[in-house]
Each structure stands twice: as structure tokens, then as C-alpha cells.
Design a protein around this motif. Structure first.
Motif, PDB file in Angstrom:
ATOM      1  N   ILE A  40       0.863  -1.179   0.000  1.00 47.98           N
ATOM      2  CA  ILE A  40       0.000   0.000   0.000  1.00 47.98           C
ATOM      3  C   ILE A  40       0.899   1.229   0.000  1.00 47.98           C
ATOM      4  O   ILE A  40       1.634   1.470   0.952  1.00 47.98           O
ATOM      5  CB  ILE A  40      -0.947   0.005   1.225  1.00 47.98           C
ATOM      6  N   GLY A  41       0.860   1.985  -1.074  1.00 44.37           N
ATOM      7  CA  GLY A  41       1.786   3.095  -1.254  1.00 44.37           C
ATOM      8  C   GLY A  41       1.440   4.371  -0.519  1.00 44.37           C
ATOM      9  O   GLY A  41       2.241   5.300  -0.487  1.00 44.37           O
ATOM     10  N   SER A  81       1.698  13.858   0.565  1.00 44.10           N
ATOM     11  CA  SER A  81       0.469  13.126   0.255  1.00 44.10           C
ATOM     12  C   SER A  81       0.395  11.789   1.002  1.00 44.10           C
ATOM     13  O   SER A  81      -0.645  11.142   0.998  1.00 44.10           O
ATOM     14  CB  SER A  81       0.352  12.879  -1.248  1.00 44.10           C
ATOM     15  N   LYS A  82       1.485  11.375   1.633  1.00 43.37           N
ATOM     16  CA  LYS A  82       1.545  10.093   2.343  1.00 43.37           C
ATOM     17  C   LYS A  82       1.088  10.253   3.794  1.00 43.37           C
ATOM     18  O   LYS A  82       1.060  11.349   4.341  1.00 43.37           O
ATOM     19  CB  LYS A  82       2.980   9.545   2.354  1.00 43.37           C
ATOM     20  N   VAL A  83       0.773   9.128   4.408  1.00 39.42           N
ATOM     21  CA  VAL A  83       0.525   9.061   5.844  1.00 39.42           C
ATOM     22  C   VAL A  83       1.746   8.376   6.454  1.00 39.42           C
ATOM     23  O   VAL A  83       2.145   7.294   6.003  1.00 39.42           O
ATOM     24  CB  VAL A  83      -0.758   8.270   6.178  1.00 39.42           C
ATOM     25  N   TYR A  84       2.330   9.001   7.461  1.00 43.91           N
ATOM     26  CA  TYR A  84       3.539   8.491   8.095  1.00 43.91           C
ATOM     27  C   TYR A  84       3.183   7.786   9.391  1.00 43.91           C
ATOM     28  O   TYR A  84       2.546   8.365  10.270  1.00 43.91           O
ATOM     29  CB  TYR A  84       4.542   9.626   8.309  1.00 43.91           C
ATOM     30  N   VAL A  85       3.583   6.519   9.486  1.00 47.35           N
ATOM     31  CA  VAL A  85       3.359   5.717  10.683  1.00 47.35           C
ATOM     32  C   VAL A  85       4.689   5.645  11.416  1.00 47.35           C
ATOM     33  O   VAL A  85       5.665   5.096  10.893  1.00 47.35           O
ATOM     34  CB  VAL A  85       2.857   4.303  10.337  1.00 47.35           C
ATOM     35  N   THR A  86       4.733   6.232  12.605  1.00 45.94           N
ATOM     36  CA  THR A  86       5.977   6.285  13.365  1.00 45.94           C
ATOM     37  C   THR A  86       6.006   5.190  14.426  1.00 45.94           C
ATOM     38  O   THR A  86       4.967   4.794  14.961  1.00 45.94           O
ATOM     39  CB  THR A  86       6.150   7.653  14.047  1.00 45.94           C
ATOM     40  N   TYR A 101       4.552  13.959  16.627  1.00 45.91           N
ATOM     41  CA  TYR A 101       4.298  15.347  17.010  1.00 45.91           C
ATOM     42  C   TYR A 101       5.036  16.313  16.081  1.00 45.91           C
ATOM     43  O   TYR A 101       4.458  17.273  15.565  1.00 45.91           O
ATOM     44  CB  TYR A 101       4.720  15.570  18.460  1.00 45.91           C
ATOM     45  N   LYS A 102       6.319  16.044  15.860  1.00 46.33           N
ATOM     46  CA  LYS A 102       7.116  16.928  15.006  1.00 46.33           C
ATOM     47  C   LYS A 102       6.585  16.932  13.576  1.00 46.33           C
ATOM     48  O   LYS A 102       6.484  17.987  12.945  1.00 46.33           O
ATOM     49  CB  LYS A 102       8.580  16.521  15.034  1.00 46.33           C
ATOM     50  N   LEU A 103       6.255  15.749  13.066  1.00 50.93           N
ATOM     51  CA  LEU A 103       5.729  15.675  11.701  1.00 50.93           C
ATOM     52  C   LEU A 103       4.389  16.392  11.595  1.00 50.93           C
ATOM     53  O   LEU A 103       4.146  17.135  10.640  1.00 50.93           O
ATOM     54  CB  LEU A 103       5.609  14.220  11.260  1.00 50.93           C
ATOM     55  N   ALA A 104       3.504  16.185  12.567  1.00 49.69           N
ATOM     56  CA  ALA A 104       2.203  16.858  12.545  1.00 49.69           C
ATOM     57  C   ALA A 104       2.375  18.370  12.630  1.00 49.69           C
ATOM     58  O   ALA A 104       1.680  19.121  11.926  1.00 49.69           O
ATOM     59  CB  ALA A 104       1.329  16.348  13.685  1.00 49.69           C
ATOM     60  N   ALA A 105       3.305  18.825  13.456  1.00 49.17           N
ATOM     61  CA  ALA A 105       3.554  20.265  13.588  1.00 49.17           C
ATOM     62  C   ALA A 105       4.045  20.858  12.270  1.00 49.17           C
ATOM     63  O   ALA A 105       3.837  22.051  12.004  1.00 49.17           O
ATOM     64  CB  ALA A 105       4.566  20.528  14.702  1.00 49.17           C
ATOM     65  N   LEU A 106       4.669  20.016  11.445  1.00 47.12           N
ATOM     66  CA  LEU A 106       5.168  20.471  10.147  1.00 47.12           C
ATOM     67  C   LEU A 106       4.152  20.245   9.017  1.00 47.12           C
ATOM     68  O   LEU A 106       4.465  20.455   7.853  1.00 47.12           O
ATOM     69  CB  LEU A 106       6.489  19.763   9.828  1.00 47.12           C
ATOM     70  N   PHE A 108       2.343  17.263   8.319  1.00 52.98           N
ATOM     71  CA  PHE A 108       2.211  15.915   7.785  1.00 52.98           C
ATOM     72  C   PHE A 108       1.092  15.160   8.498  1.00 52.98           C
ATOM     73  O   PHE A 108       0.816  15.402   9.676  1.00 52.98           O
ATOM     74  CB  PHE A 108       3.529  15.139   7.952  1.00 52.98           C
ATOM     75  N   ARG A 109       0.476  14.219   7.793  1.00 57.96           N
ATOM     76  CA  ARG A 109      -0.518  13.319   8.395  1.00 57.96           C
ATOM     77  C   ARG A 109       0.227  12.147   9.013  1.00 57.96           C
ATOM     78  O   ARG A 109       1.092  11.542   8.364  1.00 57.96           O
ATOM     79  CB  ARG A 109      -1.518  12.847   7.346  1.00 57.96           C
TER      80      ARG A 109
END
Length: 147
Positions: A40-41, A81-86, A101-106, A108-109
């Protein structure tokens, strides 16, 4: 008096709203493994630990991006455009939360992987070692979830 009912349960609608929101923030190991197995891309899995810990073993298919290095410059190459799973080591580590948190603040989903590497290994999902994300093994695509 009932210990369970000491605090009244929410209405069905309140439960629905809360649980939908909870699921929006988290993914479990089985769901992530299914998406990786099916290529799943739309998702990218990020190991938020140090490069040394990443090399010692990581989710097969995950990229290493330590949360300590995340900022506007270092995330400029990420596809918005991606969703990042940390993820990080597990429930005793908050590296995945800091990364999300950092990605969302910037802008990103994001979602966090429940239980991190610990739950991933406990469930027997594929691992990779070294600097490369690793290739998903064909033999791992039929994993069964116990829930």
C-alpha cells in the motif's frame, strides 16, 4: 456499588466519536503488516530511533528517520500526500510520539504504531537488519490476527 459503573459509561454516540478518533491516531502491528505486505503506497513507516538501533533490527520496509533530526529542512524531502506511521522500541519509549508530534507540527498526516517494535516482534512480523529498509518476504503475507 460497582467499580466499573462508579463512573457512568458514555452514550453510544460518545463512544463512537471517541473510538473513531482513537483509531485515527493509532495503527496496530497487524494492520501495518497487512499494508506493507500488500504494498500500500499511501503509507510510509518511520523508525524514529537512532541509526544504531535501526541497524540492529527494524520493521521490514521501514525507513530510519530519528525524531531528534526532524525539522523543516530534514523533512522537506518527504511526500506530503503520504501518511507516516511512526514507531520506536515500544510502549515504554516515546520516540514515536515525538516523531509524530514533530511531523504533525510540520503539516504531515501521521499515526503511531501501537506497541512499536516490541509488539511487532511479539506478533512475529518480518524484520530487517542493516541500513536498508528490507524487502517484504512473500512467505509473510498470510499472517493471522488473533483479535
Amino acid at each position: 456499588m460497582s467499580q466499573v459503573l462508579q463512573f457512568p459509561p458514555p452514550s453510544p454516540q460518545q463512544s463512537l466519536d471517541y473510538l473513531q478518533n482513537k483509531l485515527a491516531y493509532y495503527a496496530d502491528a497487524w494492520d501495518v503488516a497487512e499494508d506493507l505486505a500488500h504494498q500500500i503506497g499511501e503509507i510510509v513507516v518511520i523508525d524514529a530511533r537512532s541509526p544504531e538501533h535501526y541497524r540492529a533490527g527494524h520493521l521490514c520496509g521501514a525507513i530510519n528517520f530519528p525524531h531528534r533530526t526532524m525539522n523543516a529542512e530534514s523533512t522537506a524531502r518527504l511526500d506530503r500526500s503520504k501518511v507516516y506511521v511512526t514507531y520506536c522500541d515500544g510502549i515504554g519509549c516515546n520516540g514515536s510520539t515525538k516523531a509524530a508530534y514533530k511531523l504533525a507540527a510540520l503539516g504531515f498526516r501521521v499515526k503511531e504504531l501501537i506497541g512499536g517494535l516490541d509488539f511487532w516482534q511479539r506478533d512475529g512480523h518480518p524484520m530487517a537488519w542493516g541500513d536498508a529498509p528490507g524487502e517484504w518476504p512473500e512467505s509473510a503475507s498470510g499472517a493471522q490476527c488473533g483479535c
